[in-house]
Design a protein around this motif. Structure first.
Motif, PDB file in Angstrom:
ATOM      1  N   ASP A 149       0.861  -1.109  -0.101  1.00 56.30           N
ATOM      2  CA  ASP A 149       0.093   0.143   0.018  1.00 56.30           C
ATOM      3  C   ASP A 149       0.738   1.455  -0.059  1.00 56.30           C
ATOM      4  N   PHE A 184       2.259   1.878  -3.388  1.00 54.76           N
ATOM      5  CA  PHE A 184       1.117   2.285  -4.512  1.00 54.76           C
ATOM      6  C   PHE A 184       0.748   3.551  -4.208  1.00 54.76           C
ATOM      7  N   ARG A 185       0.980   4.160  -2.868  1.00 59.00           N
ATOM      8  CA  ARG A 185       0.642   5.531  -2.312  1.00 59.00           C
ATOM      9  C   ARG A 185       1.698   6.430  -3.239  1.00 59.00           C
ATOM     10  N   LEU A 221       1.530   6.698  -6.791  1.00 60.42           N
ATOM     11  CA  LEU A 221       0.337   7.806  -7.212  1.00 60.42           C
ATOM     12  C   LEU A 221       0.867   9.023  -6.829  1.00 60.42           C
ATOM     13  N   GLY A 257      -2.300   6.477 -14.601  1.00 58.43           N
ATOM     14  CA  GLY A 257      -3.091   6.375 -13.209  1.00 58.43           C
ATOM     15  C   GLY A 257      -3.872   5.119 -13.194  1.00 58.43           C
ATOM     16  N   THR A 258      -4.650   4.763 -14.227  1.00 60.98           N
ATOM     17  CA  THR A 258      -5.256   3.402 -14.438  1.00 60.98           C
ATOM     18  C   THR A 258      -4.320   2.190 -13.937  1.00 60.98           C
ATOM     19  N   ILE A 303      -3.647   2.462 -10.043  1.00 56.24           N
ATOM     20  CA  ILE A 303      -4.854   1.934  -9.133  1.00 56.24           C
ATOM     21  C   ILE A 303      -5.472   0.530  -9.607  1.00 56.24           C
ATOM     22  N   SER A 304      -5.414   0.089 -10.890  1.00 54.80           N
ATOM     23  CA  SER A 304      -5.641  -1.358 -11.016  1.00 54.80           C
ATOM     24  C   SER A 304      -5.120  -2.324 -10.331  1.00 54.80           C
ATOM     25  N   TRP A 311      -3.045  -1.526  -7.555  1.00 55.74           N
ATOM     26  CA  TRP A 311      -3.485  -1.447  -6.071  1.00 55.74           C
ATOM     27  C   TRP A 311      -4.647  -2.058  -5.655  1.00 55.74           C
ATOM     28  N   ARG A 312      -5.795  -1.988  -6.273  1.00 55.94           N
ATOM     29  CA  ARG A 312      -7.009  -2.584  -5.770  1.00 55.94           C
ATOM     30  C   ARG A 312      -7.126  -4.103  -5.919  1.00 55.94           C
TER      31      ARG A 312
END
Length: 168
Positions: A17, A20-21, A24, A66-67, A70-71, A73-74
């Motif tokens: 996490d 990923f933060r 981003l 960005g996608t 986020i992909s 990470w999720r």
């Protein structure tokens, strides 16, 4: 008598996490700086057409980069098949969006296509480099933070478990 409890996944931030933060955050900083520089250079190169080229380039770079972050990470806590399906779906979706956006503005003359291409290229390549840097600098564990509660399987022939099976 209660049965063995299955550990629930931790909802506290993990090393992944934090990576990923960081990815981003770095992407937003890069695209913010790129917006300012792109708009200034675009204006100097071709007036408002250069400004619009820079803004469209940053927007497409944001969608493209960005996608991905986020992909991943999720789906980072899901199984590999789910993660791959989401990543491939997101990749296909963003390729379609980029093609539709670029095809729909191709015949218009309110933007400078060269400024758009340069800003887009710098944004996507720069974001990929920053993502790699976030992963390299991130502190990721090799093992799950909560060990799985696996039961030792007894051999089917009734013999005693070996030292490798008894230790788990």
């Amino acid at each position: 008598m209660t049965g063995p409890t299955t550990p629930t996944p931790s909802l506290s931030p993990t090393g992944a996490d934090r990576v990923f933060r960081q990815a981003l955050r770095d992407m937003f900083v890069l695209l913010g700086i790129l917006t300012v520089i792109g708009v200034i250079v675009g204006y100097l190169v071709d007036g408002m057409a250069g400004v619009w080229g820079a803004l469209i380039g940053v927007l497409v770079a944001l969608i493209f980069s960005g996608t991905t972050v986020i992909s991943v990470w999720r789906t980072s806590r899901s199984n590999p098949t789910t993660m791959l399906a989401v990543l491939m779906g997101a990749w296909l979706g963003k390729i379609i969006v980029v093609i539709v956006v670029l095809a729909s503005i191709r015949h218009l003359d309110f933007y400078n296509p060269q400024v758009l291409a340069i800003v887009l290229m710098v944004g996507v390549i720069g974001s990929a480099i920053l993502d790699a840097r976030a992963v390299q600098r991130g502190r990721l564990t090799y093992f799950d933070e909560v060990p799985a509660q696996n039961a030792v399987q007894e051999p089917s022939d009734g013999s005693a478990p070996g030292p490798d099976q008894a230790a788990s």
